[in-house]
Design a protein around this motif. Sequence first.
Motif, short mmCIF file in Angstrom:
data_model
loop_
_atom_site.label_atom_id
_atom_site.label_comp_id
_atom_site.label_asym_id
_atom_site.label_seq_id
_atom_site.Cartn_x
_atom_site.Cartn_y
_atom_site.Cartn_z
N LYS A 299 0.81 -1.23 0.00
CA LYS A 299 0.00 0.00 0.00
C LYS A 299 0.84 1.28 0.00
N ARG A 300 1.96 1.25 0.78
CA ARG A 300 2.69 2.50 1.00
C ARG A 300 4.18 2.42 0.70
N GLY A 301 4.70 1.26 0.35
CA GLY A 301 6.09 1.17 -0.06
C GLY A 301 7.02 0.63 1.00
N ALA A 302 8.33 0.64 0.66
CA ALA A 302 9.34 -0.01 1.48
C ALA A 302 9.49 0.62 2.86
N LEU A 303 9.43 1.95 2.93
CA LEU A 303 9.61 2.61 4.22
C LEU A 303 8.53 2.18 5.21
N SER A 304 7.32 2.06 4.75
CA SER A 304 6.23 1.65 5.62
C SER A 304 6.45 0.23 6.14
N ALA A 305 6.94 -0.66 5.26
CA ALA A 305 7.24 -2.03 5.69
C ALA A 305 8.36 -2.05 6.72
#
Length: 374
Positions: A299-305
């Motif tokens: 949903k929001r990309g690598a930073l969110s993960a």
Amino acid sequence: MRDRMDGSIQRGQTAAGAATESRRPDGAPATTRSLMLAVGGWPAWSVVGGLTVLAAATTATGLSVPVPTWARYVPLAASLLVFGLPHGAVDHLAPARAAGERPTLRWLGAVGAVYLVLGGAYTGLWVIAPAAAAVFFVGLTWFHWGQGDLYALEAFGGSHLGGRAHRVATILVRGGLPMLVPLLRFPERYRAVVDAWIALFGGGADAAWVTAPAPRFTLGVGFATLTIGTLLAGWRRSGGGTGRAEWRRDAAETGLLWAFFLLVPPLLAVGVYFCVWHSLRHIARLAGVDPASTAAFEKRGALSALLRTGRDAAPLTAVSIAMITGVALFVGIDTDPRTLTALYLVFIAVLTLPHVAIVTWMDGAEGTGVSGKQ
């Protein structure tokens, strides 16, 4: 192999039925490959590649760029909070997730027992035989860092990887790049770090023979031969198309790491590698077995993960920092960076043995690693 690594499974699947597939609870659409590229691929290549180019340029031009002593310790110090120590602080959750299950008290108890037994035994070895414990740590880290890169190669595709012998050779090469190559180029600095570990326990070891030119030359030639032979075996297996592209990535990474550890001073190089190469790749793996992290990535990309995985790691990271601080204060460790680094590395060593046991179990549960199915 790609179907296994990129496939999705439901949380309710049994471990036996899911052992040959990558764990994708709840059918999360983010794949192991895309996670590894975004979290453990481009960041690692950019940082390690940039430092290598800078070091090569200064060497080629004869420029001397002095690195302050304190600056060499910055990456290792940063690893307390940034990726390094936290990458192992999700071990209490990772095995259950790798098996496609929710973490329960049974899982938490099993992981706790592994840490208590193996960590306690290894702590005793440091006290009784610090020289043997230091040598064991080098070998253990060699295996574990190679193990981590083997998993990453599988996540990137892995069709050029052969059977057990080729996979063992890949582990030896990838783990040996950070653990052996610095010895070839910077023997005295390498020995100083090992001596500092042993000195914490009042011990000593005569390792002069390792740093002598003849043994280092023999080790260097042998390791270079192993590197070339392993890459050639992968090239023969790769065929064409996608397999050849995967092999080229493997060869490029191997060449980059050879240059990196030959050119960049060892404490700086190993600290950077630990944070942005090894740890980020394991964090990508952790995100891949956590439905919340894969959903955040989609949903929001690598930073969110990364933030989601970091939340899982925060409690035990805090406990670990409190423990190492308490030990330093209790035994009266001085503030010399070399001594503090030695204490930190011994602490990491004690945690590494049970961590390797957990990761090896995950390899078996996910059908990856040395015994991974083709």
